[in-house]
Design an enzyme around this catalytic site. Structure first.
Site, mmCIF file in Angstrom:
data_model
loop_
_atom_site.group_PDB
_atom_site.id
_atom_site.type_symbol
_atom_site.label_atom_id
_atom_site.label_comp_id
_atom_site.label_asym_id
_atom_site.label_seq_id
_atom_site.Cartn_x
_atom_site.Cartn_y
_atom_site.Cartn_z
ATOM 1 N N TYR A 154 58.342 32.987 28.019
ATOM 2 C CA TYR A 154 58.303 31.687 27.332
ATOM 3 C C TYR A 154 59.704 31.172 27.004
ATOM 4 C CZ TYR A 154 57.669 34.676 23.044
ATOM 5 O OH TYR A 154 57.748 35.619 22.057
ATOM 6 N N LYS B 7 64.413 33.066 22.194
ATOM 7 C CA LYS B 7 64.597 33.774 23.471
ATOM 8 C C LYS B 7 65.273 32.865 24.504
ATOM 9 C CE LYS B 7 62.222 37.693 22.487
ATOM 10 N NZ LYS B 7 62.832 39.014 22.392
#
Ligand code: NAP
Length: 280
Positions: free
Chosen positions: A147, A162
């Site tokens: 993701y 992330k």
């Protein structure tokens, strides 16, 4: 995977290495002859993790550390260098995550995940990276999730953090190549750890709704991810830098994660089951 001990006498620091994936990466490294340093906040996690890693052989050092604290990371780095003389590998694995629709996400929850995953990864990379620059060698491995680029409905805080770490991976790979430092990442699909299970798929129904959308129709195992991490940080991958290897059974290509609105649509049920799972 390897015939010889490819990490003999290398020193590997793994943040969050007492539990879950971090512990299995530490075990894979210890089996290859590395000296292991695991750090996280909870001493019980560290003690249990160290006992399992020690069974794989070699030395294990534990250190109580919050990756949100740069001064503490400096003291930690000095303690590791004092004991082992160097740091060859840093695995930025520590993370926190939970399900929340973006429009309701409490700002302290946003800040907490950004602090651990994005800021913590940068603090560790910069401070331990300076030690590696002094050594003119080293490797950094970041644990991402798909993701980071595909988006993660229900986990905007973690997906955003992330994504920042993916940019960090590519940036540092170029900036620090001149110092003999390689920087890579892996992006696993869902795998079963206590941390993930209690917060992300606390019921069997939710777990099934995820695996049903994965083309290979099962979760990734921590061992499968650990073997990819081992390869990327081994001498066999000496020309690979700035890369992110996906280990997700085809999930993101099949839109198993990015297009999955189950977390958002079932938010109330996930929260309720998650609370019960944590109390247990
Ligand atoms: P886990 O078992 O919950 O491990 C997270 C670790 O991070 C724990 O050992 C925890 O230890 C440590 N930690 C958390 N906050 C910290 C802090 N502020 N300072 C230092 N350490 C801290 O999680 P996991 O499921 O193995 O996940 C490992 C990595 O894989 C994470 O980066 C995660 O985002 C990534 N990932 C997981 C999945 C999945 O499905 N599980 C999928 C894709 C990617 P303490 O509590 O002792 O601090």
């Amino acid at each position: 995977m390897f015939k010889e001990k490819v990490l003999q006498d290398q020193v590997a620091v793994i943040t969050g290495g007492g539990t879950g994936l971090g512990k299995d990466i530490a075990i894979a490294y210890a089996q290859q002859g590395a000296k292991i340093v695991i750090c996280s906040r909870n001493e019980e996690h560290l003690a249990k993790g160290a006992a399992d890693i020690a069974k794989a052989g070699g030395e294990v050092m534990t250190y109580s550390l919050d990756v949100r604290e740069p001064q503490a990371i400096k003291a930690f780095t000095s303690a590791v260098v004092e004991r082992f003389g160097k740091i060859d590998i840093l695995v930025n694995n520590a993370a926190g995550n939970f399900i929340y629709p973006a429009e309701k996400l409490p700002l302290r929850g946003w800040k907490s995940v950004i602090d651990i995953v994005l800021n913590g990864t940068f603090y560790c990379s910069q401070i331990i990276g300076n030690q590696m620059i002094e050594q003119q060698s080293g490797q950094i491995m970041n644990i991402l999730a798909t993701y980071a680029w595909a988006g993660g409905p229900g986990t905007i805080h973690s997906a955003s953090a992330k994504a920042g770490v993916l940019a960090m991976t590519r940036t540092l790979a170029v900036e620090w190549a001149r110092y003999g430092i390689r920087v890579n990442a892996v992006a696993p699909g869902p795998f079963d750890t206590e941390g993930a299970r209690t917060r992300l798929w606390p019921t069997p129904e939710l777990e099934k709704s995820i695996t049903d959308k994965i083309p290979l129709n099962r979760f990734t195992s921590t061992e499968e991810v650990a073997q990819a991490v081992l390869y990327l940080t081994s001498p066999y991958a000496s020309y690979i830098t700035g890369e992110c290897v996906v280990i997700d059974g085809g999930a993101w290509l099949g839109k198993g994660i990015a297009g999955n609105m189950d977390f958002v649509d079932n938010f109330a049920a996930v929260r309720e089951a998650s609370k019960k799972a944590r109390i247990k």
